[in-house]
Design a protein around this motif. Sequence first.
Motif, PDB file in Angstrom:
ATOM      1  N   GLY A  99      28.434  21.085   2.256  1.00 46.63           N
ATOM      2  CA  GLY A  99      29.647  21.782   1.851  1.00 46.63           C
ATOM      3  C   GLY A  99      30.482  20.985   0.886  1.00 46.63           C
ATOM      4  O   GLY A  99      30.996  21.516  -0.111  1.00 46.63           O
ATOM      5  N   ALA A 100      30.638  19.692   1.163  1.00 50.03           N
ATOM      6  CA  ALA A 100      31.415  18.834   0.269  1.00 50.03           C
ATOM      7  C   ALA A 100      30.776  18.760  -1.110  1.00 50.03           C
ATOM      8  O   ALA A 100      31.464  18.814  -2.141  1.00 50.03           O
ATOM      9  N   ARG A 101      29.447  18.659  -1.141  1.00 50.33           N
ATOM     10  CA  ARG A 101      28.738  18.580  -2.427  1.00 50.33           C
ATOM     11  C   ARG A 101      28.863  19.878  -3.221  1.00 50.33           C
ATOM     12  O   ARG A 101      29.071  19.856  -4.441  1.00 50.33           O
ATOM     13  N   LEU A 102      28.762  21.010  -2.556  1.00 45.44           N
ATOM     14  CA  LEU A 102      28.861  22.287  -3.253  1.00 45.44           C
ATOM     15  C   LEU A 102      30.249  22.499  -3.842  1.00 45.44           C
ATOM     16  O   LEU A 102      30.402  22.983  -4.974  1.00 45.44           O
ATOM     17  N   ALA A 103      31.283  22.147  -3.081  1.00 49.13           N
ATOM     18  CA  ALA A 103      32.649  22.286  -3.594  1.00 49.13           C
ATOM     19  C   ALA A 103      32.868  21.371  -4.803  1.00 49.13           C
ATOM     20  O   ALA A 103      33.488  21.775  -5.797  1.00 49.13           O
ATOM     21  N   LEU A 104      32.360  20.160  -4.718  1.00 47.08           N
ATOM     22  CA  LEU A 104      32.492  19.239  -5.851  1.00 47.08           C
ATOM     23  C   LEU A 104      31.746  19.768  -7.074  1.00 47.08           C
ATOM     24  O   LEU A 104      32.235  19.641  -8.210  1.00 47.08           O
ATOM     25  N   THR A 105      30.591  20.352  -6.862  1.00 47.07           N
ATOM     26  CA  THR A 105      29.824  20.885  -7.989  1.00 47.07           C
ATOM     27  C   THR A 105      30.594  22.002  -8.689  1.00 47.07           C
ATOM     28  O   THR A 105      30.587  22.102  -9.923  1.00 47.07           O
ATOM     29  N   THR A 106      31.276  22.834  -7.929  1.00 47.36           N
ATOM     30  CA  THR A 106      32.123  23.873  -8.525  1.00 47.36           C
ATOM     31  C   THR A 106      33.196  23.249  -9.408  1.00 47.36           C
ATOM     32  O   THR A 106      33.479  23.734 -10.514  1.00 47.36           O
ATOM     33  N   CYS A 107      33.783  22.153  -8.931  1.00 49.66           N
ATOM     34  CA  CYS A 107      34.821  21.467  -9.712  1.00 49.66           C
ATOM     35  C   CYS A 107      34.240  20.800 -10.961  1.00 49.66           C
ATOM     36  O   CYS A 107      34.847  20.850 -12.041  1.00 49.66           O
ATOM     37  N   LEU A 108      33.084  20.191 -10.823  1.00 50.54           N
ATOM     38  CA  LEU A 108      32.437  19.563 -11.971  1.00 50.54           C
ATOM     39  C   LEU A 108      32.116  20.597 -13.046  1.00 50.54           C
ATOM     40  O   LEU A 108      32.311  20.357 -14.244  1.00 50.54           O
ATOM     41  N   ASP A 109      31.631  21.767 -12.615  1.00 53.33           N
ATOM     42  CA  ASP A 109      31.353  22.836 -13.569  1.00 53.33           C
ATOM     43  C   ASP A 109      32.626  23.239 -14.307  1.00 53.33           C
ATOM     44  O   ASP A 109      32.604  23.503 -15.518  1.00 53.33           O
ATOM     45  N   ALA A 122      39.314  14.922  -1.303  1.00 54.02           N
ATOM     46  CA  ALA A 122      39.622  14.265  -0.033  1.00 54.02           C
ATOM     47  C   ALA A 122      38.400  13.477   0.427  1.00 54.02           C
ATOM     48  O   ALA A 122      37.293  13.672  -0.085  1.00 54.02           O
ATOM     49  N   PRO A 123      38.566  12.572   1.390  1.00 53.25           N
ATOM     50  CA  PRO A 123      37.477  11.656   1.752  1.00 53.25           C
ATOM     51  C   PRO A 123      36.167  12.339   2.128  1.00 53.25           C
ATOM     52  O   PRO A 123      36.152  13.350   2.839  1.00 53.25           O
ATOM     53  N   LEU A 124      35.085  11.744   1.630  1.00 54.14           N
ATOM     54  CA  LEU A 124      33.726  12.177   1.938  1.00 54.14           C
ATOM     55  C   LEU A 124      33.099  11.219   2.946  1.00 54.14           C
ATOM     56  O   LEU A 124      33.602  10.120   3.167  1.00 54.14           O
ATOM     57  N   ASN A 125      31.976  11.625   3.502  1.00 53.09           N
ATOM     58  CA  ASN A 125      31.172  10.739   4.330  1.00 53.09           C
ATOM     59  C   ASN A 125      29.811  10.610   3.656  1.00 53.09           C
ATOM     60  O   ASN A 125      29.086  11.596   3.523  1.00 53.09           O
ATOM     61  N   LYS A 126      29.491   9.413   3.174  1.00 52.46           N
ATOM     62  CA  LYS A 126      28.260   9.243   2.395  1.00 52.46           C
ATOM     63  C   LYS A 126      27.013   9.554   3.200  1.00 52.46           C
ATOM     64  O   LYS A 126      26.029  10.095   2.670  1.00 52.46           O
ATOM     65  N   GLN A 127      27.023   9.217   4.486  1.00 56.35           N
ATOM     66  CA  GLN A 127      25.859   9.528   5.313  1.00 56.35           C
ATOM     67  C   GLN A 127      25.662  11.034   5.416  1.00 56.35           C
ATOM     68  O   GLN A 127      24.541  11.548   5.305  1.00 56.35           O
ATOM     69  N   ALA A 128      26.760  11.764   5.606  1.00 58.51           N
ATOM     70  CA  ALA A 128      26.669  13.219   5.672  1.00 58.51           C
ATOM     71  C   ALA A 128      26.223  13.804   4.333  1.00 58.51           C
ATOM     72  O   ALA A 128      25.426  14.749   4.294  1.00 58.51           O
ATOM     73  N   MET A 129      26.730  13.240   3.236  1.00 56.23           N
ATOM     74  CA  MET A 129      26.334  13.729   1.914  1.00 56.23           C
ATOM     75  C   MET A 129      24.830  13.567   1.710  1.00 56.23           C
ATOM     76  O   MET A 129      24.159  14.455   1.180  1.00 56.23           O
ATOM     77  N   LYS A 130      24.295  12.429   2.131  1.00 58.13           N
ATOM     78  CA  LYS A 130      22.857  12.194   1.977  1.00 58.13           C
ATOM     79  C   LYS A 130      22.052  13.118   2.890  1.00 58.13           C
ATOM     80  O   LYS A 130      21.014  13.654   2.488  1.00 58.13           O
ATOM     81  N   LYS A 131      22.537  13.318   4.114  1.00 54.14           N
ATOM     82  CA  LYS A 131      21.868  14.264   5.012  1.00 54.14           C
ATOM     83  C   LYS A 131      21.904  15.669   4.439  1.00 54.14           C
ATOM     84  O   LYS A 131      21.000  16.478   4.676  1.00 54.14           O
ATOM     85  N   GLY A 132      22.970  15.953   3.675  1.00 54.05           N
ATOM     86  CA  GLY A 132      23.142  17.274   3.106  1.00 54.05           C
ATOM     87  C   GLY A 132      22.511  17.467   1.747  1.00 54.05           C
ATOM     88  O   GLY A 132      22.765  18.476   1.078  1.00 54.05           O
ATOM     89  N   GLY A 133      21.708  16.489   1.313  1.00 54.52           N
ATOM     90  CA  GLY A 133      20.929  16.689   0.097  1.00 54.52           C
ATOM     91  C   GLY A 133      21.353  15.904  -1.121  1.00 54.52           C
ATOM     92  O   GLY A 133      20.767  16.094  -2.195  1.00 54.52           O
ATOM     93  N   MET A 134      22.338  15.010  -0.997  1.00 56.10           N
ATOM     94  CA  MET A 134      22.711  14.194  -2.144  1.00 56.10           C
ATOM     95  C   MET A 134      21.698  13.073  -2.317  1.00 56.10           C
ATOM     96  O   MET A 134      21.572  12.198  -1.466  1.00 56.10           O
ATOM     97  N   ALA A 135      20.970  13.073  -3.425  1.00 57.15           N
ATOM     98  CA  ALA A 135      19.874  12.126  -3.628  1.00 57.15           C
ATOM     99  C   ALA A 135      20.317  10.892  -4.410  1.00 57.15           C
ATOM    100  O   ALA A 135      19.588  10.406  -5.284  1.00 57.15           O
ATOM    101  N   PHE A 136      21.516  10.382  -4.086  1.00 57.52           N
ATOM    102  CA  PHE A 136      22.053   9.223  -4.797  1.00 57.52           C
ATOM    103  C   PHE A 136      22.706   8.284  -3.790  1.00 57.52           C
ATOM    104  O   PHE A 136      23.023   8.679  -2.660  1.00 57.52           O
TER     105      PHE A 136
END
Length: 333
Positions: A99-109, A122-136
């Motif tokens: 969810g955090a990644r998708l919202a950020l992608t909307t903003c980046l667009d 607002a604060p992210l959790n890097k472990q959650a981002m990676k579990k959620g598909g962030m490949a960085f």
Amino acid sequence: MNKPIVAVTFGDACGIGPELVAKLLTRPEALAAANIVLVGDSWVWAEGQRIAGVAPQVRVIRDWSEARSDDGTPMLLEQHTVAETDILPAQVTAAAGTGARLALTTCLDAVKRGQADAICFAPLNKQAMKKGGMAFEDELHFFADYFGVKDYFCEFNTLGTLWTSRISSHIPLADIPKYVTKDRIKAAARLTYQTLKKAGFANPRIAVAALNPHGGDGGTCGREEIDIIEPAARALNEEGLPILGPFPADTIFLKARDGALDSIVTMYHDQGQVAVKLLGFERGVTVQGGLPVPITTPAHGTAFDITGQGKANAEAMTQAFLLAAKMGASRLT
């Protein structure tokens, strides 16, 4: 001059982000600084208000084109990024990371299309981002990949007028020495100097921290200062950039605290973060440096230990937003 549009996301829905955003919208200085567009799920926004015990007025918009018509009221661009049933407060979840990644992608667009001028998340959790598909390794590398950045980039941590940068970031401590190179030090220092100039520093006073205890003690406690860091600083001076150092890391922040420096180039994540957070944990801001658009966030994390309790201090979120607004406004001139 029109106020900048700053896109604001709720961060990790399992953490204190939604609460921080709700509290941010009660700050008159934030409302005056920019047109605010919240980007995320309406239920997350409602939950943030409930936890914070506030109910700021917002108007729902359907398109970014509505954001330039400023009536002083913050806006909500509703997204459907995460289901309420998939969220477990104060826990690391793949759903929240996605969810955090998708919202950020909307903003980046939006900033890429010129529909927004800056992003504050607002604060992210890097472990959650990676579990959620962030490949960085972190969100900065995600942003840099999105924009196709090829030049040097790094996080800046700011506390008032003090900025820090680093030549390595979210990597294992054992890997740090391989990042201590003349090229990376020079690139980080150049980016720091250029960024501070853009942020309004007429003559930035920048120093480089040493890597080893006591600055290497003349080579008896490591030779990186002699072989790499000092030659890099000297080369920068020959280019016309007044970069000082290296100085021992355990004393350099005393100079910054006392106003003798504007910025410090550090060798690794915690070398700068520990000092800045001790100087002002609840006011620290992270700037995603080296990107074509301003992106900021509080320097602290998701604070699962106080999630849902209404205790989160919104000062760092406010400072991050105000800096995003200031940097975004500079793009309108």
